[in-house]
Design a protein around this motif. Structure first.
Motif, PDB file in Angstrom:
ATOM      1  N   VAL A 104       0.831  -1.201   0.000  1.00 40.53           N
ATOM      2  CA  VAL A 104       0.000   0.000   0.000  1.00 40.53           C
ATOM      3  C   VAL A 104       0.868   1.253   0.000  1.00 40.53           C
ATOM      4  O   VAL A 104       1.846   1.355   0.733  1.00 40.53           O
ATOM      5  CB  VAL A 104      -0.923   0.009   1.240  1.00 40.53           C
ATOM      6  CG1 VAL A 104      -1.604   1.368   1.384  1.00 40.53           C
ATOM      7  CG2 VAL A 104      -1.982  -1.075   1.114  1.00 40.53           C
ATOM      8  N   GLY A 105       0.508   2.204  -0.858  1.00 40.00           N
ATOM      9  CA  GLY A 105       1.234   3.462  -0.918  1.00 40.00           C
ATOM     10  C   GLY A 105       2.467   3.424  -1.795  1.00 40.00           C
ATOM     11  O   GLY A 105       3.198   4.414  -1.876  1.00 40.00           O
ATOM     12  N   THR A 261       6.492   4.971   8.353  1.00 40.91           N
ATOM     13  CA  THR A 261       5.213   4.471   7.822  1.00 40.91           C
ATOM     14  C   THR A 261       4.423   3.591   8.786  1.00 40.91           C
ATOM     15  O   THR A 261       3.287   3.227   8.477  1.00 40.91           O
ATOM     16  CB  THR A 261       5.456   3.679   6.521  1.00 40.91           C
ATOM     17  OG1 THR A 261       6.330   2.579   6.796  1.00 40.91           O
ATOM     18  CG2 THR A 261       6.079   4.562   5.464  1.00 40.91           C
ATOM     19  N   GLN A 290      10.006   9.655  -1.897  1.00 39.98           N
ATOM     20  CA  GLN A 290       8.869  10.093  -2.695  1.00 39.98           C
ATOM     21  C   GLN A 290       9.202  10.179  -4.183  1.00 39.98           C
ATOM     22  O   GLN A 290       8.388   9.803  -5.029  1.00 39.98           O
ATOM     23  CB  GLN A 290       8.376  11.451  -2.180  1.00 39.98           C
ATOM     24  CG  GLN A 290       7.809  11.390  -0.767  1.00 39.98           C
ATOM     25  CD  GLN A 290       7.463  12.750  -0.202  1.00 39.98           C
ATOM     26  OE1 GLN A 290       8.120  13.749  -0.515  1.00 39.98           O
ATOM     27  NE2 GLN A 290       6.447  12.815   0.636  1.00 39.98           N
ATOM     28  N   ASP A 296       4.087   6.748  -1.362  1.00 43.98           N
ATOM     29  CA  ASP A 296       3.103   7.645  -0.777  1.00 43.98           C
ATOM     30  C   ASP A 296       3.157   7.414   0.730  1.00 43.98           C
ATOM     31  O   ASP A 296       2.433   6.575   1.276  1.00 43.98           O
ATOM     32  CB  ASP A 296       1.707   7.343  -1.335  1.00 43.98           C
ATOM     33  CG  ASP A 296       0.668   8.353  -0.870  1.00 43.98           C
ATOM     34  OD1 ASP A 296       0.888   9.003   0.169  1.00 43.98           O
ATOM     35  OD2 ASP A 296      -0.378   8.470  -1.536  1.00 43.98           O
ATOM     36  N   GLU A 298       2.294   9.159   3.343  1.00 39.91           N
ATOM     37  CA  GLU A 298       1.089   9.431   4.130  1.00 39.91           C
ATOM     38  C   GLU A 298       0.095   8.271   4.027  1.00 39.91           C
ATOM     39  O   GLU A 298      -0.472   7.846   5.034  1.00 39.91           O
ATOM     40  CB  GLU A 298       0.426  10.732   3.662  1.00 39.91           C
ATOM     41  CG  GLU A 298       1.110  12.002   4.130  1.00 39.91           C
ATOM     42  CD  GLU A 298       2.295  12.390   3.263  1.00 39.91           C
ATOM     43  OE1 GLU A 298       3.040  13.313   3.653  1.00 39.91           O
ATOM     44  OE2 GLU A 298       2.468  11.782   2.180  1.00 39.91           O
ATOM     45  N   ALA A 299      -0.091   7.750   2.816  1.00 38.89           N
ATOM     46  CA  ALA A 299      -1.020   6.630   2.627  1.00 38.89           C
ATOM     47  C   ALA A 299      -0.548   5.399   3.392  1.00 38.89           C
ATOM     48  O   ALA A 299      -1.355   4.679   3.995  1.00 38.89           O
ATOM     49  CB  ALA A 299      -1.169   6.308   1.144  1.00 38.89           C
ATOM     50  N   MET A 300       0.746   5.143   3.376  1.00 36.07           N
ATOM     51  CA  MET A 300       1.292   3.987   4.079  1.00 36.07           C
ATOM     52  C   MET A 300       1.113   4.143   5.582  1.00 36.07           C
ATOM     53  O   MET A 300       0.702   3.210   6.274  1.00 36.07           O
ATOM     54  CB  MET A 300       2.770   3.810   3.717  1.00 36.07           C
ATOM     55  CG  MET A 300       3.011   3.500   2.249  1.00 36.07           C
ATOM     56  SD  MET A 300       4.744   3.618   1.748  1.00 36.07           S
ATOM     57  CE  MET A 300       5.395   2.094   2.460  1.00 36.07           C
ATOM     58  N   ASN A 302      -1.097   6.080   7.129  1.00 42.22           N
ATOM     59  CA  ASN A 302      -2.535   6.054   7.436  1.00 42.22           C
ATOM     60  C   ASN A 302      -3.077   4.637   7.489  1.00 42.22           C
ATOM     61  O   ASN A 302      -3.926   4.308   8.326  1.00 42.22           O
ATOM     62  CB  ASN A 302      -3.310   6.860   6.398  1.00 42.22           C
ATOM     63  CG  ASN A 302      -3.077   8.362   6.487  1.00 42.22           C
ATOM     64  OD1 ASN A 302      -3.610   9.130   5.687  1.00 42.22           O
ATOM     65  ND2 ASN A 302      -2.254   8.810   7.431  1.00 42.22           N
ATOM     66  N   THR A 303      -2.584   3.784   6.582  1.00 44.64           N
ATOM     67  CA  THR A 303      -3.021   2.388   6.555  1.00 44.64           C
ATOM     68  C   THR A 303      -2.561   1.650   7.802  1.00 44.64           C
ATOM     69  O   THR A 303      -3.312   0.867   8.396  1.00 44.64           O
ATOM     70  CB  THR A 303      -2.466   1.674   5.303  1.00 44.64           C
ATOM     71  OG1 THR A 303      -2.994   2.303   4.136  1.00 44.64           O
ATOM     72  CG2 THR A 303      -2.854   0.208   5.299  1.00 44.64           C
TER      73      THR A 303
END
Length: 320
Positions: A104-105, A261, A290, A296, A298-300, A302-303
């Motif tokens: 993810v991410g 992350t 990045q 990503d 932030e996505a990692m 957040n997950t």
């Protein structure tokens, strides 16, 4: 690995185009192993869908020598036991943790070019041609374009949440190392900020008599000292997780990616405030992650930390 996928697809295309009478079975996927869709909601369907989306095979039913190599070009012959029928559902957890967690991410094309085409799943495997309790593999073996995962049985059935986190961390570190080693550009700005000794060379250890007590009592003297010097942790060995040794560059990079992350926003904020050296190194590393590794962050995060996520552009806006 991309070449292998392209080659297989080419062979399949040629096989179809050479005969108008060929009728492909829509229930089959994967030119190499003929995966079946399976029943709706089944592990076989999940494996099929994963191949269809990612071009990656998860294999638990295969010929005895599917991942073995014993010929003029190489030797890879290992003792193993297959996944038992009653433990097949564990494969769902493995796929979800890897495809739906670790990946993810991350840029899909980058992951496909770096990760393994084939993942073989075994109950047990030895790093030897015959059974030996001393050679039993804990987590995985690599062999070219494939990885063989061990412990898909009673061992994983007894995993605690902590065990799964450790397992995911090991898989994540492996992916990071493959992404990093395959990249043309290295994170030199990050590596240049590693601790130096009196002669200006990279320090390889921080002796125990130099460890400092954490004034806040939050971390052990070992963790506090290493983070004060810009490292997430010391390099563990057979003596335990806390040692005098500085992690090598590859482990250092993997530690930072994992830290960025998988750590809550509250904990990230605290570390960046208390340990300026960690903030400085993170700021030096983030543009590389990045831009070059297409992560990503932030996505990692957040997950992995849905209960305490960072906001949009959190990492981009960090300033030393």
């Amino acid at each position: 690995m991309k070449k292998i996928v392209i080659y297989l697809i080419t062979i399949l295309f040629l096989g179809i185009s050479c005969s108008e009478d060929v009728e492909m079975n829509p229930e089959l996927a994967g030119p190499l192993y003929g995966l079946t869709k399976g029943e709706p909601g089944s592990v076989d369907e999940l494996i099929y869908n994963t191949w269809e989306e990612w071009g990656m095979y998860y294999l638990y039913k295969f010929e005895p020598y599917a991942f073995q190599v014993t010929n003029w070009s190489g030797y890879f012959n290992k003792w193993y036991t297959p996944v038992k029928e009653e433990n097949v559902e564990l494969i769902r957890k493995i796929i979800n943790h890897i495809q739906g967690g670790i990946f993810v991410g991350m840029d899909k094309n980058l992951v496909q070019g770096s990760w393994f085409v084939r993942t073989f799943l075994c109950d047990s495997i030895c790093d030897d041609y015959d059974y030996s309790p001393d050679e039993l593999v804990e987590t995985y073996l690599e062999n070219g374009d494939c990885i063989i995962l061990a412990g898909v049985g009673d061992k994983m059935n007894n995993f605690t949440d902590e065990d799964w986190e450790e397992w995911k961390s090991e898989m994540s570190s492996l992916l990071i190392s493959r992404l990093y080693l395959g990249a043309e550009e290295q994170p030199d700005d990050f590596f240049n900020l590693r601790m130096k000794d009196d002669k200006g060379k990279e320090a390889t250890s921080i002796l125990g008599n130099a460890w400092e007590d954490d004034p806040a009592g939050k971390y052990s003297p070992n963790v506090y000292t290493f983070r004060k010097n810009g490292y997430v942790r010391s390099k563990p060995n057979f003596t335990g997780p806390e040692t005098i040794f500085v992690p090598d560059q590859q482990m250092d990079l993997a530690d930072y990616i994992s830290f960025l992350t998988t750590t809550t926003k509250t904990e990230l904020d605290y570390n960046f405030e208390v340990f300026p050296r960690m903030l400085e190194r993170a700021v030096a590393l983030i543009p590389y992650l990045q831009r070059v590794l297409s992560m990503d962050l932030e996505a990692m995060q957040n997950t992995n930390c849905p209960e305490d996520p960072v906001g949009p552009d959190y990492f981009k806006n960090l300033k030393k």
